[in-house]
Scaffold this active site. Structure first.
Site, PDB file in Angstrom:
ATOM      1  CE  LYS A   1      -3.849  -2.342   0.944  1.00 35.51           C
ATOM      2  NZ  LYS A   1      -3.120  -3.581   1.130  1.00 35.51           N
TER       3      LYS A   1
HETATM    4  C1  LIG Z   1      -4.432  -4.998   0.813  1.00 32.45           C
HETATM    5  C2  LIG Z   1      -3.947  -6.355   0.163  1.00 32.45           C
HETATM    6  C3  LIG Z   1      -3.916  -7.253   0.145  1.00 32.45           C
HETATM    7  C4  LIG Z   1      -5.294  -7.305  -1.122  1.00 32.45           C
HETATM    8  O1  LIG Z   1      -5.245  -6.298  -2.224  1.00 32.45           O
HETATM    9  P1  LIG Z   1      -6.794  -6.104  -3.427  1.00 32.45           P
HETATM   10  O2  LIG Z   1      -5.519  -4.683  -3.688  1.00 32.45           O
HETATM   11  O3  LIG Z   1      -7.400  -5.173  -1.664  1.00 32.45           O
HETATM   12  O4  LIG Z   1      -7.121  -6.439  -4.016  1.00 32.45           O
HETATM   13  C5  LIG Z   1      -3.051  -8.342  -0.306  1.00 32.45           C
HETATM   14  N1  LIG Z   1      -2.051  -8.303   0.906  1.00 32.45           N
HETATM   15  C6  LIG Z   1      -1.507  -7.799   1.634  1.00 32.45           C
HETATM   16  C7  LIG Z   1      -0.433  -7.944   2.242  1.00 32.45           C
HETATM   17  C8  LIG Z   1      -2.617  -6.024   1.236  1.00 32.45           C
HETATM   18  O5  LIG Z   1      -1.896  -5.417   2.128  1.00 32.45           O
END
Ligand SMILES: *Cc1c(COP(=O)(O)O)cnc(C)c1O
Length: 472
Positions: free
Chosen positions: A112
Site C-alpha cells: 500500500k
Molecule cells: C491490501 C492487501 C492485499 C489485497 O490487495 P487488493 O488490492 O485489495 O486486492 C493483499 N495482501 C496484502 C498484504 C495487502 O495489504
C-alpha cells in the site's frame, strides 16, 4: 485525461477532481476515459531505468496538466526516497523461472505504501494550491490504514479517519495505525468485519450532504490515483524480465481487486502480460465467480491472510465495466441488483472474455502455512501469509514454463509473526525503525457497526455544524 464513472451518471472529471473525489456521485468508480497505449519502443526505452523514472513516465498520461512534468517527477522521486531498498520494488528469483516481486520496502511494510506515499503528497500539493481541507475516510482490512496514516500524518490540509474491524487485524497492523501521535489522525475500531467497515464508508460517501459538508476524500483503492501508482511495478518487473520482447505472468494475492486491476491496466497500456492469476484465501468469491459466472456473497471468514478477508471486492466493478463494453447504465442496474439480492450472474461470453486473461485459485490456511514452510526450506526466504497465497497459487496455475511467473510479495513477513511462526517455528525481525512498535502508546476509538455513529464522531472532530432538520 478525463475520467468517467462506471455507472455512467456522474460528471466526467479531470485528474485533480478524481484524486479528491474518490467514489463517483452515482455510486460508481472513476476510470480513465481511454487507456493510454505505450508502443514497444516506449517500453524498451524504459528498460534499466530507475523505478522513479519508470513511475513518472507510466503515470504521466493519467495526470494530464494537473502538475507540470518536472513538478510531478520531483514528487515521485520524493515519494520513494525513503524506501528501504534502492531498487524500490526488487525481484527475487525463487525457482527456475519463478520470481517474487517484493513490495514491502516502504515505511509500513506492505505494498500500500507504493501508492499512498505518492497519493498523500498529491493530496497535499493540490489542496495547498486551493487553500482547501479534506477529510480522508477509509476502511482497512489492516494495511491500507497504516499506509494512509503514515502518508498523511501531520499534514494540515488533511484529517484522516480510518475504520478497521475491531480485533480482526494483526497486532502489528493495529499498532501501526494506533500509535501514530498526530492530531489529524483518527483510528476507529468498528465492532464488525472489514465488509461492514467498507459499507459504512460507502454509506457516508453516498450521503451527498455529509460528503460535501465534511469534504470527504478517499484513500481506499476506489481512488483512481492509487491504482495508477500500482501500475508502475508491473512495468518495472516485466521490463526486468525482458518485456516487451517477452510475455510475463503475475499472481496477485487479492482482496479488494485493486492491485490486480492495476495489472489489468498495465496490460491495457500494452505491457505484454500472458496470465493474471488471482490468489484468494478461503474467502473465495472471486475464484467461484470466475469459474461459474455467478457471484454470490457469503459470510467473511477470518483467515491467516486478514488483508484478503473480503467478500465484495470494490474494484471488480472497474473490470466489469470493461467486460460489459463500458455500458454504465447496464452495470449500474447489475450492481444495484447485486446489492439487493447478494447475487449476480454474467453471461457466458463476458466470462469467456475474462478467462482469456484471468485465472483464479483459492488457497486455504493449511496450504498457506505449507507454502511458507516450503519457501523457507527451498530458498531460505521467509514470506508472509499473503505472499504465500500468491506463491502457492502461482505454483498451482503455472502454465507455460517459458513464461516468467511473478508472485507478488505484498507484505513483510514481520507483519504477520503468528502465522510465520506456526509455519516455520521462527519469525522475521521487524526492520529497525519499527523496533519499538510494541512499546508505543495506542490511541483509538471503538464504535458500533453503525454509519450514523461514525458520522457523529467525524462531525465532532471536524467541528461541523449540526445538520439542519429536514436536510437531504
Ligand atoms: C491490501 C492487501 C492485499 C489485497 O490487495 P487488493 O488490492 O485489495 O486486492 C493483499 N495482501 C496484502 C498484504 C495487502 O495489504
Amino acid at each position: 485525461m478525463r475520467y468517467v464513472s462506471t455507472r455512467g451518471a456522474a460528471p466526467d472529471l479531470g485528474f485533480e477532481d478524481v484524486l479528491l473525489t474518490g467514489l463517483a456521485r452515482d455510486g460508481g468508480l472513476y476510470v480513465p476515459e481511454r487507456f493510454p497505449s505505450f508502443a514497444e519502443a516506449d517500453w524498451r526505452s524504459l528498460r534499466g531505468a530507475p523505478y522513479q523514472a519508470v513511475a513518472a513516465a507510466v503515470m504521466r498520461p493519467f495526470i494530464g496538466d494537473a502538475l507540470s512534468q518536472a513538478d510531478f517527477a520531483a514528487l515521485v522521486a520524493d515519494s520513494y526516497a525513503g524506501f528501504r531498498h534502492k531498487s524500490v520494488a526488487p525481484l527475487k528469483q525463487i525457482g527456475p523461472n519463478d520470481w517474487l516481486l517484493e513490495l514491502f520496502h516502504g515505511p509500513t511494510l506492505a505494498f500500500k505504501d507504493y501508492a499512498l506515499q505518492l497519493v498523500g503528497r498529491l493530496f497535499d500539493r493540490v489542496l495547498a494550491r486551493g487553500g482547501r481541507h479534506l477529510a480522508i475516510l477509509g476502511a482497512t482490512s489492516g494495511d491500507t490504514g497504516s499506509a494512509a496514516i503514515e502518508a498523511c500524518r501531520g499534514r494540515d490540509s488533511l484529517d484522516v479517519f480510518i475504520l478497521y474491524p475491531h480485533g480482526r487485524t494483526s497486532d502489528v497492523q493495529r499498532r501501526q495505525m494506533t500509535t501514530v501521535d498526530a492530531p489529524n489522525i483518527h483510528a476507529i475500531a468498528i465492532e464488525g468485519t472489514f465488509d461492514d467497515c467498507q459499507d459504512i464508508v460507502k454509506a457516508l460517501f453516498n450521503d451527498l450532504d455529509f460528503r460535501d459538508r465534511a469534504s470527504l476524500g478517499a484513500v481506499n483503492s476506489i481512488n483512481w490515483a492509487r491504482i495508477m501508482a500500482q501500475i508502475v511495478y508491473y512495468a518495472t518487473a516485466a521490463l526486468s524480465l525482458g518485456s516487451p520482447d517477452r510475455k510475463v505472468s503475475f499472481t496477485v494475492p487479492t482482496g479488494n481487486f485493486g492491485n490486480i486491476y492495476a495489472a489489468y491496466c498495465a496490460w491495457r497500456m500494452g505491457l505484454p502480460i500472458e496470465r493474471l492469476v488471482i490468489g484468494t484465501n478461503r474467502n473465495d468469491i472471486l475464484a467461484r465467480f470466475l469459474k461459474t459466472g455467478t457471484m454470490t456473497v457469503a459470510e467473511v471468514e477470518p483467515s491467516l491472510s486478514p488483508s484478503m478477508d473480503i467478500q465484495v471486492s470494490s474494484n471488480l466493478e472497474r473490470l466489469l465495466f470493461e467486460l460489459v463494453g463500458r455500458d454504465g447504465p447496464h452495470l449500474a442496474h447489475e450492481m444495484v441488483e447485486f446489492r439487493r439480492t447478494g447475487s449476480m450472474t454474467l453471461d457466458g461470453n463476458v466470462m469467456d472474455e475474462a478467462r482469456r486473461l484471468f485465472d483464479a485459485v483459492s488457497i486455504d490456511d493449511p496450504a498457506t502455512l505449507a507454502a511458507i514452510a516450503r519457501s523457507w526450506k527451498e530458498s531460505g526466504e521467509i514470506i508472509d501469509p499473503h505472499s504465500a497465497v500468491a506463491v502457492a497459487a502461482a505454483k498451482e496455475r503455472r502454465g507455460d514454463e517459458k513464461t516468467p511467473m511473478v508472485a507478488l510479495a505484498c507484505a513483510h513477513p514481520a507483519k504477520f509473526p503468528e502465522a510465520v511462526t506456526r509455519a516455520i517455528g521462527r519469525s522475521a525481525p521487524l526492520p529497525p525503525e519499527l523496533g519499538d512498535l510494541f512499546e508505543r502508546q495506542e490511541r483509538f476509538t471503538v464504535l458500533p457497526n453503525d454509519a450514523a455513529a461514525v458520522q457523529r464522531f467525524m462531525s465532532e472532530r471536524l467541528d461541523l455544524a449540526p445538520r439542519r432538520a429536514g436536510a437531504a
